[in-house]
Design a protein around this motif. Structure first.
Motif, mmCIF file in Angstrom:
data_model
loop_
_atom_site.group_PDB
_atom_site.id
_atom_site.type_symbol
_atom_site.label_atom_id
_atom_site.label_comp_id
_atom_site.label_asym_id
_atom_site.label_seq_id
_atom_site.Cartn_x
_atom_site.Cartn_y
_atom_site.Cartn_z
ATOM 1 N N UNK A 47 0.884 -1.207 0.027
ATOM 2 C CA UNK A 47 0.110 -0.109 0.126
ATOM 3 C C UNK A 47 0.893 1.051 0.065
ATOM 4 N N UNK A 48 0.250 2.286 0.518
ATOM 5 C CA UNK A 48 1.224 3.593 0.301
ATOM 6 C C UNK A 48 2.234 4.017 1.227
ATOM 7 N N UNK A 49 2.327 2.943 2.182
ATOM 8 C CA UNK A 49 3.085 3.166 3.164
ATOM 9 C C UNK A 49 3.904 1.680 3.630
ATOM 10 N N UNK A 50 3.825 0.810 2.922
ATOM 11 C CA UNK A 50 4.440 -0.699 3.052
ATOM 12 C C UNK A 50 4.713 -1.599 1.896
ATOM 13 N N UNK A 51 5.729 -2.149 1.918
ATOM 14 C CA UNK A 51 6.343 -2.788 0.755
ATOM 15 C C UNK A 51 6.884 -4.140 1.255
ATOM 16 N N UNK A 52 6.574 -5.251 0.257
ATOM 17 C CA UNK A 52 7.274 -6.456 0.741
ATOM 18 C C UNK A 52 8.558 -6.685 -0.093
ATOM 19 N N UNK A 53 9.451 -7.140 0.691
ATOM 20 C CA UNK A 53 10.741 -7.102 -0.018
ATOM 21 C C UNK A 53 11.239 -8.896 0.287
ATOM 22 N N UNK A 54 11.740 -9.309 -0.923
ATOM 23 C CA UNK A 54 11.924 -10.853 -0.971
ATOM 24 C C UNK A 54 13.454 -10.634 -1.491
ATOM 25 N N UNK A 55 14.560 -11.300 -0.441
ATOM 26 C CA UNK A 55 15.825 -11.466 -0.659
ATOM 27 C C UNK A 55 16.262 -12.917 -1.042
ATOM 28 N N UNK A 56 16.954 -13.119 -2.244
ATOM 29 C CA UNK A 56 17.406 -14.610 -2.619
ATOM 30 C C UNK A 56 18.976 -14.295 -2.815
ATOM 31 N N UNK A 57 19.683 -15.381 -1.919
ATOM 32 C CA UNK A 57 20.997 -15.150 -2.479
ATOM 33 C C UNK A 57 21.615 -16.789 -1.618
ATOM 34 N N UNK A 58 22.437 -17.381 -2.294
ATOM 35 C CA UNK A 58 23.123 -18.395 -1.898
ATOM 36 C C UNK A 58 22.055 -19.603 -1.605
ATOM 37 N N UNK A 69 8.477 -4.136 5.062
ATOM 38 C CA UNK A 69 8.955 -2.705 5.333
ATOM 39 C C UNK A 69 7.614 -1.762 5.733
ATOM 40 N N UNK A 70 7.587 -1.222 6.798
ATOM 41 C CA UNK A 70 6.444 -0.106 6.839
ATOM 42 C C UNK A 70 7.156 1.170 7.121
ATOM 43 N N UNK A 71 6.869 2.248 6.370
ATOM 44 C CA UNK A 71 7.247 3.605 6.569
ATOM 45 C C UNK A 71 6.018 4.629 6.995
ATOM 46 N N UNK A 72 6.378 5.524 7.794
ATOM 47 C CA UNK A 72 5.601 6.733 7.912
ATOM 48 C C UNK A 72 5.061 7.583 6.731
ATOM 49 N N UNK A 73 4.452 8.667 6.740
ATOM 50 C CA UNK A 73 4.168 9.512 5.664
ATOM 51 C C UNK A 73 5.381 10.387 5.278
ATOM 52 N N UNK A 74 6.385 10.501 6.014
ATOM 53 C CA UNK A 74 7.636 11.011 5.396
ATOM 54 C C UNK A 74 8.565 10.123 4.749
ATOM 55 N N UNK A 75 8.154 8.906 4.854
ATOM 56 C CA UNK A 75 9.107 7.929 4.168
ATOM 57 C C UNK A 75 10.081 7.385 5.040
ATOM 58 N N UNK A 76 9.932 7.546 6.362
ATOM 59 C CA UNK A 76 11.089 6.992 7.368
ATOM 60 C C UNK A 76 10.653 5.609 7.717
ATOM 61 N N UNK A 77 11.419 4.618 7.786
ATOM 62 C CA UNK A 77 11.200 3.220 8.305
ATOM 63 C C UNK A 77 10.739 3.332 9.728
ATOM 64 N N UNK A 78 9.415 2.475 9.788
ATOM 65 C CA UNK A 78 8.822 2.437 11.029
ATOM 66 C C UNK A 78 9.242 0.952 11.648
ATOM 67 N N UNK A 79 9.231 0.107 10.702
ATOM 68 C CA UNK A 79 9.262 -1.321 11.155
ATOM 69 C C UNK A 79 9.756 -2.397 9.979
ATOM 70 N N UNK A 80 10.149 -3.357 10.394
ATOM 71 C CA UNK A 80 10.621 -4.344 9.712
ATOM 72 C C UNK A 80 10.006 -5.482 10.241
#
Length: 290
Positions: A189-200, A208-219
């Protein structure tokens, strides 16, 4: 009788003194091990890959773009290496008292990995040395009481998954790492995104969830943890409380880690960033002690 007592006391003092010397030597050796690992970790590292351009953010979810812009990485050199010093408090069980410590952590961004070193004061004259690493897609946690007695020596698929997720969460300190191909983004949504990492050969995801200013709030992610002597998947959360600029990059500077268990939230780790440097692929000249 007085002489016998005096001899016994002298023997006790001598034993304590010898043991103190042994633990000091063990602590020095543990630090040296970490220093050698860091030197090897940064061998062959390439020069920075230019500066971050506005076009580099195109195609990313909007909340991720907002985060990277507010962190001020656009127009600045991409990070290939990050190192940080932090003050921490932690506990390993809900009923346990909090322990203070100091941490040094080294990151590599091109071939993703980290080395984490902790010097923890558990009680007067009693310390714990800890080293967690994630290299070539594999994790290894080593913890020694008094730098002598091994209390944890963890390896395996659960550790690999957990350290990958830890690296993913901690790109908040190296925002340009979000641009690497080993991370795929999906807008929620406007303040969260799913990150998928693949390695090895290991893949894991977190949100990741962000506030309205774009600062990270939570993972938050499903991560393997050890509970009652066995590994199981539980919800692991990194909550951010404050932000600060280091070398022109705005990043989280204070926060805590929480296991969200069926029995309730287990708040177990607090951190405060004291130093943060980019593209200095070398160990600190001196590893601090508490």
């Amino acid at each position: 009788m007085g002489k016998v007592l005096m001899i016994i006391l002298l023997v006790i003092v001598l034993i304590v003194a010898v043991f103190a010397v042994i633990t000091v030597i063990a602590k020095i050796q543990f630090k040296q091990m970490v220093s050698e690992e860091v030197t090897q970790f940064y061998e062959g590292i390439e020069n920075p890959g230019g500066t971050v351009q506005p076009s580099d953010l195109e195609g990313l979810p909007l909340p991720v773009q907002n985060w990277l812009r507010q962190s001020h990485i656009v127009g600045k050199e991409r990070a290939i290496a990050t190192r940080t010093r932090q003050d921490i408090t932690l506990r390993l069980k809900q009923e346990q008292a909090w322990m203070k410590g100091q941490v040094e952590q080294y990151f590599r961004i091109d071939d993703p990995g980290f080395i984490w070193y902790a010097d923890i004061k558990m009680a007067p004259f009693f310390h714990i040395s800890g080293r967690d690493l994630y290299i070539d897609g594999r994790g290894h946690m080593l913890i020694k009481a008094l730098s002598l007695f091994t209390v944890a020596d963890g390896r395996g698929k659960e550790i690999d998954q957990g350290t990958l997720l830890r690296y993913l969460a901690e790109i908040m300190w190296s925002p340009s790492a979000a641009l690497n191909d080993y991370i795929q983004w999906e807008e929620i949504n406007d303040t969260s995104a799913k990150a998928t990492m693949t390695y090895g050969g290991v893949t894991a995801s977190g949100i990741f969830t962000f506030n309205e200013q774009g600062e990270p709030l939570n993972f938050e992610a499903k991560r393997y943890g050890e509970f009652e002597g066995e590994y199981r998947l539980e919800t692991w959360s990194c909550v951010i409380q404050e932000y600060q600029e280091f070398n022109g990059i705005k990043v989280p500077s204070r926060g805590e880690l929480i296991w969200k268990l069926d029995t309730g939230d287990f708040h177990w780790y607090h951190f405060e960033v004291k130093e943060l440097e980019y593209n200095m692929p070398e160990k600190y000249k001196k590893i601090k002690s508490i």
